[in-house]
Design a protein around this motif. Structure first.
Motif, PDB file in Angstrom:
ATOM      1  N   ALA A  40      18.388  16.639  36.157  1.00 52.14           N
ATOM      2  CA  ALA A  40      18.992  17.941  36.438  1.00 52.14           C
ATOM      3  C   ALA A  40      20.458  17.981  36.020  1.00 52.14           C
ATOM      4  N   ALA A  41      21.149  16.859  36.185  1.00 54.39           N
ATOM      5  CA  ALA A  41      22.592  16.831  35.922  1.00 54.39           C
ATOM      6  C   ALA A  41      22.932  16.647  34.454  1.00 54.39           C
ATOM      7  N   LEU A  42      22.148  15.832  33.761  1.00 55.10           N
ATOM      8  CA  LEU A  42      22.531  15.435  32.404  1.00 55.10           C
ATOM      9  C   LEU A  42      21.528  15.823  31.325  1.00 55.10           C
ATOM     10  N   GLY A  43      20.492  16.526  31.699  1.00 58.60           N
ATOM     11  CA  GLY A  43      19.508  16.953  30.709  1.00 58.60           C
ATOM     12  C   GLY A  43      18.143  16.363  30.990  1.00 58.60           C
ATOM     13  N   PRO A  44      17.094  17.128  30.703  1.00 58.88           N
ATOM     14  CA  PRO A  44      15.734  16.699  31.061  1.00 58.88           C
ATOM     15  C   PRO A  44      15.257  15.518  30.227  1.00 58.88           C
ATOM     16  N   LEU A  45      14.393  14.727  30.835  1.00 61.52           N
ATOM     17  CA  LEU A  45      13.731  13.661  30.103  1.00 61.52           C
ATOM     18  C   LEU A  45      12.730  14.262  29.121  1.00 61.52           C
ATOM     19  N   PRO A  46      12.506  13.615  27.981  1.00 61.18           N
ATOM     20  CA  PRO A  46      11.535  14.126  27.011  1.00 61.18           C
ATOM     21  C   PRO A  46      10.133  13.633  27.312  1.00 61.18           C
ATOM     22  N   PRO A  47       9.107  14.239  26.729  1.00 56.57           N
ATOM     23  CA  PRO A  47       7.786  13.615  26.745  1.00 56.57           C
ATOM     24  C   PRO A  47       7.898  12.268  26.021  1.00 56.57           C
ATOM     25  N   PRO A  48       7.101  11.293  26.358  1.00 60.52           N
ATOM     26  CA  PRO A  48       5.895  11.326  27.197  1.00 60.52           C
ATOM     27  C   PRO A  48       6.140  10.997  28.673  1.00 60.52           C
ATOM     28  N   PHE A  49       7.391  11.011  29.160  1.00 60.55           N
ATOM     29  CA  PHE A  49       7.629  10.804  30.585  1.00 60.55           C
ATOM     30  C   PHE A  49       6.793  11.807  31.387  1.00 60.55           C
ATOM     31  N   GLU A  51       3.598  12.015  31.684  1.00 59.95           N
ATOM     32  CA  GLU A  51       2.353  12.464  31.059  1.00 59.95           C
ATOM     33  C   GLU A  51       1.101  12.153  31.878  1.00 59.95           C
ATOM     34  N   THR A  52       1.090  11.054  32.609  1.00 57.80           N
ATOM     35  CA  THR A  52      -0.142  10.623  33.264  1.00 57.80           C
ATOM     36  C   THR A  52      -0.489  11.445  34.493  1.00 57.80           C
ATOM     37  N   PHE A  53       0.500  11.706  35.356  1.00 58.21           N
ATOM     38  CA  PHE A  53       0.206  12.401  36.607  1.00 58.21           C
ATOM     39  C   PHE A  53       0.640  13.857  36.582  1.00 58.21           C
ATOM     40  N   PHE A  54       1.853  14.134  36.134  1.00 59.19           N
ATOM     41  CA  PHE A  54       2.377  15.500  36.197  1.00 59.19           C
ATOM     42  C   PHE A  54       2.021  16.323  34.962  1.00 59.19           C
ATOM     43  N   GLY A  55       1.636  15.652  33.878  1.00 57.50           N
ATOM     44  CA  GLY A  55       1.292  16.365  32.651  1.00 57.50           C
ATOM     45  C   GLY A  55       2.492  16.774  31.837  1.00 57.50           C
ATOM     46  N   GLN A  56       3.680  16.479  32.322  1.00 52.12           N
ATOM     47  CA  GLN A  56       4.923  16.825  31.636  1.00 52.12           C
ATOM     48  C   GLN A  56       6.059  16.054  32.321  1.00 52.12           C
ATOM     49  N   PRO A  57       7.234  15.974  31.694  1.00 53.42           N
ATOM     50  CA  PRO A  57       8.351  15.289  32.347  1.00 53.42           C
ATOM     51  C   PRO A  57       8.673  15.921  33.694  1.00 53.42           C
ATOM     52  N   SER A  58       8.913  15.066  34.701  1.00 51.69           N
ATOM     53  CA  SER A  58       9.157  15.548  36.061  1.00 51.69           C
ATOM     54  C   SER A  58      10.502  15.068  36.599  1.00 51.69           C
ATOM     55  N   GLY A  59      11.327  14.508  35.719  1.00 56.43           N
ATOM     56  CA  GLY A  59      12.592  13.950  36.160  1.00 56.43           C
ATOM     57  C   GLY A  59      12.486  12.502  36.599  1.00 56.43           C
ATOM     58  N   ARG A  60      11.281  11.958  36.589  1.00 61.97           N
ATOM     59  CA  ARG A  60      11.044  10.573  36.997  1.00 61.97           C
ATOM     60  C   ARG A  60      10.987   9.661  35.766  1.00 61.97           C
ATOM     61  N   TYR A  61      11.583   8.491  35.890  1.00 60.01           N
ATOM     62  CA  TYR A  61      11.562   7.528  34.796  1.00 60.01           C
ATOM     63  C   TYR A  61      10.273   6.716  34.866  1.00 60.01           C
ATOM     64  N   SER A  62       9.189   7.380  34.576  1.00 60.86           N
ATOM     65  CA  SER A  62       7.861   6.780  34.614  1.00 60.86           C
ATOM     66  C   SER A  62       6.899   7.743  33.943  1.00 60.86           C
ATOM     67  N   ASN A  63       5.667   7.289  33.749  1.00 65.39           N
ATOM     68  CA  ASN A  63       4.634   8.190  33.256  1.00 65.39           C
ATOM     69  C   ASN A  63       4.013   8.997  34.376  1.00 65.39           C
TER      70      ASN A  63
END
Length: 385
Positions: A40-49, A51-63
Motif C-alpha cells: 500500500a505504501a510503496l506500490g503493489p506487488l506484481p503477479p505471480p504473487f 496466484e495460488t490462493f487469492f488469484g491475484q497479488p494481495s500484498g503478501r510476499y507469497s503465492n
C-alpha cells in the motif's frame, strides 16, 4: 513433581476446552506477516504473487496465505487488513501493522539504503497508538450520535472500527527479528553481533511493554526462523568449507538466529515476571521451520534449497519482475506447482509451507508455556507452572 507437571501440560493439549474469544487480532512484524502495508505504501506487488490462493497479488510476499491468515481462520475472524491500506479497510476485527523489510530497531540511513524498511517495530507500535486513540475517539463520536436517524455512512463507520473495550481483549501477535539478524550479518563485524542482538531484543521488550501500557494483555510471540536455511542466503552468502549442515543450511547464520532466540526468551521471561496480569506465549518458530526443512521430502516438498519463483545467483531476477540477462529480457516466473516448494522466492515461504507450519504451532506444543492459540487469553492456566 516433574511427572505431575508434565501430565498437567499434556492434558492441556488434548482436553477439549471452550477456548478464548478474541474479538480482534493486532499483528506486528516483517514480511512473514505483512498482509499489505508495504504494498500500500510503496506500490503493489506484481503477479505471480498471490496466484495460488487469492488469484491475484494481495500484498503478501507469497503465492498465497501467511501464517497470520491461518491464525485468523482458527480464531474465527476475517483476515487482517493492513493499517496502511486506505482502500475500503475493515478494522472491526483488528489491524495488521507488519511491514516487509522491517527491523525491530529503529531504521537508520544505512539500513534503509541496504533495502530495509523505515517501518520498524518502533514505528509500528507508534502507528498502533495513533490507531487506537483515533478509533476510540471516532467510535465515541458515532456512538453518541443522535438516534434514530443515523446516516448510512455513520452506521458503516461504526461497523468497521473496533469497540474500545476490544483492545484489552484482543490477541497481539509479534513476529520480528529476522531482518535485524539479516542486517547485522551483512553490516556488523562478527565480534559486534551479540551486542547488536542484545540491542534488538532490548528494544523488542520495550516495544512490547509499550503495547502492554496501551492495554494489550494477550501476547503470542514468535522467535525467528533458521535464516541460514533460506535459499537466498545459501546462494548469495554461501557457506565456507565445513559451515553447511546436512540439509545445506549455513550453520553460522543459524547460530546467530539461535543466539537471538536465546536473548528473546530471556526478555520474554522478564516481561512475564514484571507484568503478572498479562499472558506471554513464546512460540519456537525456529524448530517448526527447521523441522519442515529437515523433513521436506517426507511431507511432499522438494528439497529445502529449491524455490519456486524468480532466479537467484549470478544473474538474479526477482519474482514477478524482468531483467536483462546477457542482452535478453528475462522474466522472474513462478514454477508449475508451488505446493511442492517450501520457499516461494528464496526468502519467503509458500502457501503450502505456511499452512504446514501454522498447523504445527497452532496447538501450542512448540510454545512456552505449551498453550494452544485458542487459549492464549487464559492467564489462570498460563501461571500454573
Amino acid at each position: 513433581m516433574a511427572i505431575a507437571t508434565s501430565i498437567f501440560w499434556l492434558s492441556l493439549l488434548f482436553v477439549s476446552t471452550k477456548g478464548c474469544h478474541f474479538p480482534a487480532i493486532y499483528n506486528f512484524g516483517d514480511s512473514n506477516s505483512d498482509t499489505g502495508s508495504v504494498s500500500a505504501a510503496l506500490g503493489p506487488l506484481p503477479p505471480p504473487f498471490g496466484e495460488t490462493f487469492f488469484g491475484q497479488p494481495s500484498g503478501r510476499y507469497s503465492n498465497g496465505r501467511l501464517i497470520i491468515d491461518f491464525f485468523a481462520e482458527k480464531l474465527g475472524v476475517p483476515v487482517l487488513h493492513a493499517y496502511l491500506d486506505s482502500i475500503d479497510p475493515n478494522f472491526r476485527y483488528g489491524a495488521n501493522f507488519a511491514a516487509s523489510g522491517s527491523t525491530i530497531l529503529l531504521a537508520d540511513g544505512k539500513s534503509i539504503q541496504a533495502g530495509f524498511s523505515f517501518l520498524s517495530l518502533v514505528i509500528q507500535v507508534s502507528e498502533f497508538e495513533q490507531f487506537k486513540n483515533r478509533t476510540i475517539e471516532l467510535y465515541n463520536q458515532v456512538h453518541n450520535a443522535a438516534f434514530p436517524g443515523l446516516s448510512a455512512k455513520t452506521l458503516k463507520i461504526k461497523s468497521r472500527i473496533p469497540r474500545p473495550e476490544d483492545f484489552s481483549r484482543a490477541l497481539y501477535t509479534l513476529d520480528s527479528g529476522q531482518n535485524d539478524i539479516h542486517y547485522a550479518l551483512i553490516s556488523t563485524p562478527k565480534e559486534q553481533l551479540k551486542a547488536h542482538i542484545t540491542n534488538a531484543t532490548n528494544q523488542f521488550a520495550l516495544s512490547t511493554k509499550k503495547l502492554y501500557d496501551d492495554g494489550a494483555r494477550a501476547f503470542w510471540i514468535h522467535n525467528t526462523g533458521p535464516l541460514g536455511c533460506l535459499p537466498y542466503f545459501v546462494t548469495n552468502y554461501p557457506p565456507k568449507a565445513g559451515d553447511a549442515d546436512q540439509h545445506g543450511c549455513v550453520k553460522s547464520y543459524n547460530e546467530v538466529a539461535q543466539e537471538f532466540n536465546k536473548r528473546l526468551k530471556e526478555k520474554v521471561s522478564q516481561l512475564k515476571t514484571l507484568l503478572h496480569d498479562a499472558v506471554f506465549i513464546l512460540t519456537d518458530m525456529y524448530s517448526a521451520k527447521y523441522s519442515l526443512i529437515s523433513e521436506a521430502k517426507q511431507h511432499g516438498f522438494i528439497g529445502p534449497m529449491a524455490y519456486c519463483c524468480g532466479h537467484l545467483g549470478d544473474n538474479p531476477v526477482e519474482c514477478g519482475k524482468t531483467a536483462i540477462v546477457n542482452g535478453t529480457q528475462v522474466y522472474g516466473a513462478s514454477c508449475s506447482d508451488p505446493a511442492k516448494y517450501i520457499s516461494w522466492d528464496g526468502i519467503h515461504y509458500t502457501d503450502a509451507a505456511n499452512h504446514w507450519i501454522a498447523n504445527r504451532i497452532i496447538h501450542g506444543s512448540l510454545s512456552d508455556p505449551p498453550i494452544p492459540l485458542i487459549q492464549a487469553c487464559d492467564n489462570h492456566i498460563v501461571t500454573q507452572q
